[in-house]
Design an enzyme around this catalytic site. Sequence first.
Site, PDB file in Angstrom:
ATOM      1  N   ASN A 245      44.035  44.375  31.036  1.00 24.22           N
ATOM      2  CA  ASN A 245      45.309  43.691  30.829  1.00 24.22           C
ATOM      3  C   ASN A 245      45.335  43.176  29.394  1.00 24.22           C
ATOM      4  OD1 ASN A 245      46.091  44.089  33.536  1.00 24.22           O
ATOM      5  ND2 ASN A 245      44.949  42.282  34.181  1.00 24.22           N
TER       6      ASN A 245
ATOM      7  N   HIS B 213      39.307  36.631  26.562  1.00 24.15           N
ATOM      8  CA  HIS B 213      38.047  37.245  26.125  1.00 24.15           C
ATOM      9  C   HIS B 213      38.122  38.645  26.738  1.00 24.15           C
ATOM     10  CE1 HIS B 213      33.463  36.982  25.402  1.00 24.15           C
ATOM     11  NE2 HIS B 213      33.697  38.203  25.890  1.00 24.15           N
TER      12      HIS B 213
ATOM     13  N   HIS C 186      38.122  41.871  28.634  1.00 25.46           N
ATOM     14  CA  HIS C 186      37.394  42.208  29.860  1.00 25.46           C
ATOM     15  C   HIS C 186      38.003  43.445  30.498  1.00 25.46           C
ATOM     16  CE1 HIS C 186      40.523  39.246  30.774  1.00 25.46           C
ATOM     17  NE2 HIS C 186      40.693  39.880  31.930  1.00 25.46           N
TER      18      HIS C 186
ATOM     19  N   HIS D   3      38.372  45.389  34.081  1.00 29.91           N
ATOM     20  CA  HIS D   3      38.263  45.273  35.533  1.00 29.91           C
ATOM     21  C   HIS D   3      37.779  46.606  36.097  1.00 29.91           C
ATOM     22  CE1 HIS D   3      40.964  41.610  36.002  1.00 29.91           C
ATOM     23  NE2 HIS D   3      41.357  42.032  34.813  1.00 29.91           N
TER      24      HIS D   3
ATOM     25  N   ASP E 204      34.465  39.334  40.041  1.00 30.18           N
ATOM     26  CA  ASP E 204      35.700  38.558  39.863  1.00 30.18           C
ATOM     27  C   ASP E 204      35.781  37.501  40.961  1.00 30.18           C
ATOM     28  OD1 ASP E 204      38.662  39.234  38.319  1.00 30.18           O
ATOM     29  OD2 ASP E 204      38.664  37.846  40.028  1.00 30.18           O
TER      30      ASP E 204
HETATM   31  P1  AMP Z   1      43.146  38.948  33.521  1.00 30.32           P
HETATM   32  O1  AMP Z   1      44.359  38.611  34.329  1.00 30.32           O
HETATM   33  O2  AMP Z   1      43.043  40.412  33.176  1.00 30.32           O
HETATM   34  O3  AMP Z   1      42.979  38.059  32.309  1.00 30.32           O
HETATM   35  O4  AMP Z   1      41.914  38.713  34.473  1.00 30.32           O
HETATM   36  C1  AMP Z   1      41.185  37.534  34.511  1.00 30.32           C
HETATM   37  C2  AMP Z   1      40.340  37.606  35.739  1.00 30.32           C
HETATM   38  O5  AMP Z   1      39.311  36.634  35.627  1.00 30.32           O
HETATM   39  C3  AMP Z   1      41.103  37.330  37.030  1.00 30.32           C
HETATM   40  O6  AMP Z   1      41.019  38.467  37.888  1.00 30.32           O
HETATM   41  C4  AMP Z   1      40.367  36.098  37.609  1.00 30.32           C
HETATM   42  O7  AMP Z   1      40.251  36.151  39.017  1.00 30.32           O
HETATM   43  C5  AMP Z   1      39.021  36.179  36.911  1.00 30.32           C
HETATM   44  N1  AMP Z   1      38.317  34.920  36.782  1.00 30.32           N
HETATM   45  C6  AMP Z   1      38.814  33.738  36.322  1.00 30.32           C
HETATM   46  N2  AMP Z   1      37.856  32.790  36.300  1.00 30.32           N
HETATM   47  C7  AMP Z   1      36.716  33.384  36.766  1.00 30.32           C
HETATM   48  C8  AMP Z   1      35.387  32.940  36.983  1.00 30.32           C
HETATM   49  N3  AMP Z   1      34.989  31.668  36.723  1.00 30.32           N
HETATM   50  N4  AMP Z   1      34.479  33.815  37.466  1.00 30.32           N
HETATM   51  C9  AMP Z   1      34.849  35.092  37.752  1.00 30.32           C
HETATM   52  N5  AMP Z   1      36.083  35.585  37.548  1.00 30.32           N
HETATM   53  C10 AMP Z   1      37.016  34.740  37.067  1.00 30.32           C
HETATM   54 ZN    ZN Z   2      34.760  34.375  24.713  1.00 26.80          ZN
END
Ligand code: AMP
Ligand code: ZN
Length: 109
Positions: A85, A96, A98, A100, A30
């Site tokens: 989330n 997309h 994901h 954590h 992240d």
């Molecule tokens: P969410 O709030 O569950 O949608 O989490 C999205 C996560 O993606 C956040 O913790 C961001 O810090 C992470 N994120 C956003 N852009 C990037 C990126 N380019 N590379 C790695 N992590 C990212």
């Molecule tokens: Zn995607």
Amino acid sequence: MSDCLFCKIIAGEIPSGKIYEDDDVFAFKDIHPKAPTHVLVIPKTHIATLADCDDAALLGTLMLRVKYIADEVLQLAAGYRVIINVREGGGQEVFHLHIHILGGKHLPF
Ligand code: AMP
Ligand code: ZN
């Protein structure tokens, strides 16, 4: 999906701190870590949110990979936290699916 940030990361169009990849999933650090270890595990197919997914096989594969990555790749022997989330109200910012993985320190609730 062409305008999806995480699809671009999977395709290598945007750099990432990749830590694991196989036919089904991709895992990377992240960019704004909330713990000493903070990794995102994503399916290679574009699924916007958990709420859109009824594919039991895919969800099962994702959870097994999360376990493998946490235990074998990240070696979080003391334990870790797994968070998904869902939609804006659940704090989802990237649409997309994901998962954590957070670890490396004691995580109070
Ligand atoms: P969410 O709030 O569950 O949608 O989490 C999205 C996560 O993606 C956040 O913790 C961001 O810090 C992470 N994120 C956003 N852009 C990037 C990126 N380019 N590379 C790695 N992590 C990212
Ligand atoms: Zn995607």
